[in-house]
Write a protein that holds these residues in place. Structure first.
Motif, PDB file in Angstrom:
ATOM      1  N   GLY A  42      12.955 -50.857  12.391  1.00  0.00           N
ATOM      2  CA  GLY A  42      12.783 -49.548  12.991  1.00  0.00           C
ATOM      3  C   GLY A  42      11.644 -48.727  12.431  1.00  0.00           C
ATOM      4  O   GLY A  42      11.487 -47.552  12.801  1.00  0.00           O
ATOM      5  N   LYS A  43      10.853 -49.314  11.546  1.00  0.00           N
ATOM      6  CA  LYS A  43       9.741 -48.588  10.936  1.00  0.00           C
ATOM      7  C   LYS A  43       8.424 -49.290  11.204  1.00  0.00           C
ATOM      8  O   LYS A  43       8.388 -50.462  11.558  1.00  0.00           O
ATOM      9  CB  LYS A  43       9.961 -48.443   9.422  1.00  0.00           C
ATOM     10  CG  LYS A  43      11.163 -47.592   9.056  1.00  0.00           C
ATOM     11  CD  LYS A  43      11.211 -47.355   7.560  1.00  0.00           C
ATOM     12  CE  LYS A  43      12.361 -46.428   7.194  1.00  0.00           C
ATOM     13  NZ  LYS A  43      12.394 -46.160   5.724  1.00  0.00           N
ATOM     14  N   GLN A  44       7.343 -48.535  11.024  1.00  0.00           N
ATOM     15  CA  GLN A  44       6.028 -49.119  11.193  1.00  0.00           C
ATOM     16  C   GLN A  44       5.662 -49.977   9.987  1.00  0.00           C
ATOM     17  O   GLN A  44       6.175 -49.760   8.869  1.00  0.00           O
ATOM     18  CB  GLN A  44       4.984 -48.008  11.373  1.00  0.00           C
ATOM     19  CG  GLN A  44       5.063 -47.299  12.713  1.00  0.00           C
ATOM     20  CD  GLN A  44       3.900 -46.343  12.916  1.00  0.00           C
ATOM     21  OE1 GLN A  44       3.348 -45.804  11.966  1.00  0.00           O
ATOM     22  NE2 GLN A  44       3.504 -46.136  14.172  1.00  0.00           N
ATOM     23  N   ARG A  45       4.764 -50.924  10.208  1.00  0.00           N
ATOM     24  CA  ARG A  45       4.270 -51.748   9.110  1.00  0.00           C
ATOM     25  C   ARG A  45       3.469 -50.851   8.160  1.00  0.00           C
ATOM     26  O   ARG A  45       2.644 -50.052   8.593  1.00  0.00           O
ATOM     27  CB  ARG A  45       3.407 -52.887   9.645  1.00  0.00           C
ATOM     28  CG  ARG A  45       3.034 -53.921   8.610  1.00  0.00           C
ATOM     29  CD  ARG A  45       2.333 -55.110   9.248  1.00  0.00           C
ATOM     30  NE  ARG A  45       3.191 -55.812  10.193  1.00  0.00           N
ATOM     31  CZ  ARG A  45       2.876 -56.963  10.761  1.00  0.00           C
ATOM     32  NH1 ARG A  45       1.714 -57.551  10.474  1.00  0.00           N
ATOM     33  NH2 ARG A  45       3.700 -57.531  11.619  1.00  0.00           N
ATOM     34  N   GLU A  46       3.714 -51.013   6.864  1.00  0.00           N
ATOM     35  CA  GLU A  46       3.014 -50.189   5.881  1.00  0.00           C
ATOM     36  C   GLU A  46       2.332 -51.072   4.838  1.00  0.00           C
ATOM     37  O   GLU A  46       2.827 -52.138   4.478  1.00  0.00           O
ATOM     38  CB  GLU A  46       3.976 -49.212   5.192  1.00  0.00           C
ATOM     39  CG  GLU A  46       5.071 -49.869   4.363  1.00  0.00           C
ATOM     40  CD  GLU A  46       5.844 -48.875   3.508  1.00  0.00           C
ATOM     41  OE1 GLU A  46       5.447 -47.696   3.396  1.00  0.00           O
ATOM     42  OE2 GLU A  46       6.867 -49.295   2.925  1.00  0.00           O
ATOM     43  N   TRP A  47       1.214 -50.572   4.344  1.00  0.00           N
ATOM     44  CA  TRP A  47       0.460 -51.279   3.322  1.00  0.00           C
ATOM     45  C   TRP A  47       1.184 -51.132   1.976  1.00  0.00           C
ATOM     46  O   TRP A  47       1.683 -50.059   1.637  1.00  0.00           O
ATOM     47  CB  TRP A  47      -0.942 -50.694   3.231  1.00  0.00           C
ATOM     48  CG  TRP A  47      -1.759 -51.202   2.099  1.00  0.00           C
ATOM     49  CD1 TRP A  47      -2.358 -52.416   1.980  1.00  0.00           C
ATOM     50  CD2 TRP A  47      -2.066 -50.488   0.904  1.00  0.00           C
ATOM     51  NE1 TRP A  47      -3.026 -52.502   0.780  1.00  0.00           N
ATOM     52  CE2 TRP A  47      -2.863 -51.332   0.105  1.00  0.00           C
ATOM     53  CE3 TRP A  47      -1.748 -49.215   0.419  1.00  0.00           C
ATOM     54  CZ2 TRP A  47      -3.346 -50.951  -1.141  1.00  0.00           C
ATOM     55  CZ3 TRP A  47      -2.233 -48.825  -0.820  1.00  0.00           C
ATOM     56  CH2 TRP A  47      -3.019 -49.703  -1.583  1.00  0.00           C
ATOM     57  N   VAL A  48       1.197 -52.217   1.209  1.00  0.00           N
ATOM     58  CA  VAL A  48       1.890 -52.226  -0.074  1.00  0.00           C
ATOM     59  C   VAL A  48       0.916 -52.364  -1.234  1.00  0.00           C
ATOM     60  O   VAL A  48       0.945 -51.584  -2.186  1.00  0.00           O
ATOM     61  CB  VAL A  48       2.925 -53.373  -0.128  1.00  0.00           C
ATOM     62  CG1 VAL A  48       3.543 -53.488  -1.517  1.00  0.00           C
ATOM     63  CG2 VAL A  48       4.007 -53.173   0.922  1.00  0.00           C
TER      64      VAL A  48
END
Length: 120
Positions: A42-48
């Motif tokens: 349910g969330k956007q892809r995020e940079w780690v």
């Protein structure tokens, strides 16, 4: 082109550790940079985290604030592999983790993803 294959995901309790691997199909010195992203349901892809892999500046690392001090990205040039060591894992780290590579400053490639689940 480059193919990326991730491995190392799994189920771990909060406070535990996992190490993800991303094997590249070409010499990583020919790749501008590689990194890890994640996407929770349910969330956007995020940079780690990211690491420069090519040129004289190779090896420079950066992290998102949410993982800084807990995760470490590194590279093994001989194995054409980038790692993500994840310590002190939290339930909110649960996500599918994707490896990313940038070629020629313009082409972006993704791995198939590996699931990381952190139980409370």
């Amino acid at each position: 082109q480059v193919q990326l294959v991730e491995s190392g995901g799994g189920l771990v309790q909060a406070g535990g550790s996992l190490r993800l691997s991303c094997a590249a199909s070409r010499n990583i010195l020919s790749i501008n940079g590689m990194g890890w992203y994640r996407q929770a349901p349910g969330k956007q892809r995020e940079w780690v985290a990211g690491i420069t892999t090519g040129g004289t500046s190779g090896g420079t690392t950066n992290y998102s604030d949410s993982v800084k001090g807990r995760f470490t990205i590194s590279r093994d040039i001989a194995k054409n592999t980038v790692y993500l060591q994840m310590n002190s894992l939290k339930p909110e780290d649960t996500a599918v983790y994707y490896c990313n590579a940038v070629l020629f400053m313009t082409e972006t490639y993704w791995g198939q993803g590996t699931q990381v689940t952190v139980s409370p």
